[in-house]
Scaffold this motif. Sequence first.
Motif, PDB file in Angstrom:
ATOM      1  N   ASP A  42      -2.415   5.407  -2.635  1.00 51.31           N
ATOM      2  CA  ASP A  42      -1.022   5.482  -3.074  1.00 51.31           C
ATOM      3  C   ASP A  42      -0.095   4.585  -2.263  1.00 51.31           C
ATOM      4  O   ASP A  42       1.128   4.688  -2.363  1.00 51.31           O
ATOM      5  CB  ASP A  42      -0.538   6.930  -3.015  1.00 51.31           C
ATOM      6  CG  ASP A  42      -0.851   7.549  -1.656  1.00 51.31           C
ATOM      7  OD1 ASP A  42      -1.404   6.823  -0.785  1.00 51.31           O
ATOM      8  OD2 ASP A  42      -0.539   8.722  -1.469  1.00 51.31           O
ATOM      9  N   PRO A  69       1.781   1.008  -1.299  1.00 50.39           N
ATOM     10  CA  PRO A  69       2.345  -0.020  -2.177  1.00 50.39           C
ATOM     11  C   PRO A  69       1.295  -1.092  -2.479  1.00 50.39           C
ATOM     12  O   PRO A  69       0.412  -1.327  -1.648  1.00 50.39           O
ATOM     13  CB  PRO A  69       3.494  -0.616  -1.358  1.00 50.39           C
ATOM     14  CG  PRO A  69       3.615   0.175  -0.113  1.00 50.39           C
ATOM     15  CD  PRO A  69       2.489   1.136  -0.021  1.00 50.39           C
ATOM     16  N   GLU A  87       1.265  -4.256  -2.413  1.00 47.41           N
ATOM     17  CA  GLU A  87       1.137  -5.335  -1.416  1.00 47.41           C
ATOM     18  C   GLU A  87       0.182  -4.924  -0.298  1.00 47.41           C
ATOM     19  O   GLU A  87      -0.667  -5.710   0.136  1.00 47.41           O
ATOM     20  CB  GLU A  87       2.507  -5.682  -0.809  1.00 47.41           C
ATOM     21  CG  GLU A  87       3.441  -6.429  -1.746  1.00 47.41           C
ATOM     22  CD  GLU A  87       4.139  -5.488  -2.721  1.00 47.41           C
ATOM     23  OE1 GLU A  87       3.946  -4.254  -2.603  1.00 47.41           O
ATOM     24  OE2 GLU A  87       4.838  -5.979  -3.619  1.00 47.41           O
ATOM     25  N   GLU A  88       0.338  -3.698   0.148  1.00 47.94           N
ATOM     26  CA  GLU A  88      -0.556  -3.240   1.214  1.00 47.94           C
ATOM     27  C   GLU A  88      -1.979  -3.084   0.714  1.00 47.94           C
ATOM     28  O   GLU A  88      -2.945  -3.364   1.434  1.00 47.94           O
ATOM     29  CB  GLU A  88      -0.069  -1.900   1.788  1.00 47.94           C
ATOM     30  CG  GLU A  88       1.115  -2.054   2.719  1.00 47.94           C
ATOM     31  CD  GLU A  88       1.528  -0.717   3.316  1.00 47.94           C
ATOM     32  OE1 GLU A  88       0.650   0.161   3.526  1.00 47.94           O
ATOM     33  OE2 GLU A  88       2.747  -0.541   3.546  1.00 47.94           O
ATOM     34  N   GLU A 130      -0.555  -5.288 -11.514  1.00 50.12           N
ATOM     35  CA  GLU A 130       0.497  -4.431 -10.964  1.00 50.12           C
ATOM     36  C   GLU A 130       1.502  -5.267 -10.173  1.00 50.12           C
ATOM     37  O   GLU A 130       2.718  -5.061 -10.265  1.00 50.12           O
ATOM     38  CB  GLU A 130      -0.149  -3.377 -10.058  1.00 50.12           C
ATOM     39  CG  GLU A 130       0.773  -2.224  -9.697  1.00 50.12           C
ATOM     40  CD  GLU A 130       0.038  -1.176  -8.852  1.00 50.12           C
ATOM     41  OE1 GLU A 130      -1.226  -1.194  -8.855  1.00 50.12           O
ATOM     42  OE2 GLU A 130       0.712  -0.386  -8.189  1.00 50.12           O
TER      43      GLU A 130
END
Lengths: 207, 207, 207, 207
Positions: free
Chosen positions: D81, D83, D85-86, D144
């Motif tokens: 869960d 973001p 980017e991470e 995404e």
Amino acid sequence: MSEPKSKQPTKQRLLQAACEVFAENGYRGATVAEICKRAEANIAAVNYHFGDKERLYIAAWRRALDVAIEKYPLDGGVPHDAPPEERLHGRIESLIRKTMDEGEVGHMMRFLVAEISMPSGKVLEALTETVQPLRRTMLELVRELAGEEMSDQDVVIISTSIYNICSGLVLRPEMRKNFFGKVGIDQDMIIDTATRLVLGGIKEMCK
Amino acid sequence: MSEPKSKQPTKQRLLQAACEVFAENGYRGATVAEICKRAEANIAAVNYHFGDKERLYIAAWRRALDVAIEKYPLDGGVPHDAPPEERLHGRIESLIRKTMDEGEVGHMMRFLVAEISMPSGKVLEALTETVQPLRRTMLELVRELAGEEMSDQDVVIISTSIYNICSGLVLRPEMRKNFFGKVGIDQDMIIDTATRLVLGGIKEMCK
Amino acid sequence: MSEPKSKQPTKQRLLQAACEVFAENGYRGATVAEICKRAEANIAAVNYHFGDKERLYIAAWRRALDVAIEKYPLDGGVPHDAPPEERLHGRIESLIRKTMDEGEVGHMMRFLVAEISMPSGKVLEALTETVQPLRRTMLELVRELAGEEMSDQDVVIISTSIYNICSGLVLRPEMRKNFFGKVGIDQDMIIDTATRLVLGGIKEMCK
Amino acid sequence: MSEPKSKQPTKQRLLQAACEVFAENGYRGATVAEICKRAEANIAAVNYHFGDKERLYIAAWRRALDVAIEKYPLDGGVPHDAPPEERLHGRIESLIRKTMDEGEVGHMMRFLVAEISMPSGKVLEALTETVQPLRRTMLELVRELAGEEMSDQDVVIISTSIYNICSGLVLRPEMRKNFFGKVGIDQDMIIDTATRLVLGGIKEMCK
DNA sequence: AATGAATGAGCCTTCATTCAT
DNA sequence: GATGAATGAAGGCTCATTCAT
């Protein structure tokens, strides 16, 4: 396949076949295929048991030396404590009988002489190992016969000459007639005459 | 490359190169390519000039014998009418110097000994042709030294022994030390000692 | 024999066949016999013209590089003095077209990638020689695009990434569908998107 | 020799040895004998346990993938869960660490890349099975990040590029210096820069 | 379950020889 | 007279696989 064949294990059969084939054809002339065929072994058997042709060669070589010495003991059957003249006779007899053997041992000796004059570089170590102690024994025997007066150099030269007289008899049967001509000469006579020649020479040199 | 190089015709250069390469590697170990390369000749030159490798071998062999005899005359420079002892010394000197030659002649002698013990079957004829007369001369010389009493067999055996003493000295330089050890031994000494051994032996045998 | 066959000399035919066979099977998987067969040459031709399999491999490798560069010039046809964005596009185009080539060049590139990840150790020199100058050019181009602010490390990483994006497209046609799935994707689109991704990334990193 | 050694059953030892040897030498370069030797197993063990070399190869391949994923989880340790980017950073980190691993996993990755570019045809199935779900996850992640505007083709190309950036780092240690030169570059930096490049590129492309 | 001797197909390489020029 | 490209037979060796135990 169906033949009885020798019961010996493959490795031994290879070794024996290698002795024959190498002795007849030299290292280069011998082929792995021929050796395997004669040993009734698979073409890959040499690689499996010995790694490669060269190592088989070395192993065959050592085996040949063993066989030769077993058949013709170095002292010619003369006891250690016999007079030096007899011991020399024994040694010469051993050498000449090996050299003139018409079987496996003769093969090996021809091979040995060829290796000494034109070494393949593959058995030099094994050769030195084996030959050195024999030379030492011969040197001691010659010294015993010649007495302390003789120079070391002369002892060495005489020892070498004795070896050469014997090993020079290495001849393929078909060449014998070229060298010995028509006069029938048997091994016993050669052994006796060679021994007398050498003993006489030493005796005369010590005067 | 561009240099004129040796003026000799290709055929001569091939012959010389063949002597070297055969002497160093034996018949089988020598390659036509190597010989041609060393003779700075074309790869096809051997077949062109000699037909095949075997005939080149025979030709090279004959040439080598000629070169050896030219460099070391058979009588060792001793006159025909000198006493037999001196003539024997001359003959032994000639043989030993050939055998221990460190140049081309030495190569050839190593080769000769190897051929005698393990004949390639290619030069037997040439060998016999050349060697037979020499043997006869030696036989006559030994007979002269030994007198009429000695049996023909013994004369043959002694002659052969003399040859063997000399030709057995065929050794690659690297093997010399194994055989002669630390004691410094030069050719002159070997020649003298060998001659004295043989002369002494004959003398003693005639008593 | 009776077929017209290509008029090229044997050596050239061997080289071409070698490129194909090595590219299809790798160094170990390729056999000299197969190469000769495909070149309609004798089994010994490789040895005659190149010495051995390894040297043929190296020669084939160099030839493949030459062919690739000739067909797809490194700059992608973009002039030296064009803006750096266009020059990057040209370089990426050149790389991707080489990589996705379905002919000889594609073979070679697959081979190159395999060599880089699992070097056979046989062409490392040739590889370094050829690849080094190309990397330098790419580094300079990225530096020009990124400006002086960016660290040397980032420039190197970005350059490497560009190469990887392109060379990673090396795929056997049968694997393409696994990676690109059903969506029809042509080379032009890949080239454009890859260029935009990189240019965008650099621009964003410089903010 | 006599020591009990690793307690693992022969089959496991074979599998591990196979991974090593295949990774170091490729399918063809690896020999059954070497694998058995390293596993301290009998030469016939491979055929006994796996049937033949090819099936051992496939089994080893699957095992290598398992080991790799166990050591470097696919998500790089980033929670589901987090973001996007991470999560991208996590995936890139996982891929690059696998690729640049200097142990067993690195071996396997080199092997994987070589297989992709020059498939041996033996693990294609296993490869597809394993890689397909990973690609799908990556596609979803890029979608995404890029939003719904971007074409499917571009999403595929970007995903592929990310893979290529990472997998292209597969280099034998000795080739690293050719590619990264003198500037010291560690894995963390590569991971960060690559992530920023990709994220920046996507961001810019969506403008 | 495991062993090790043995197998045979196939590979790379060497080398004397040939042939067209 | 000489060349050099090309040939084909043969050799040593590797290696996956099998078989009897």
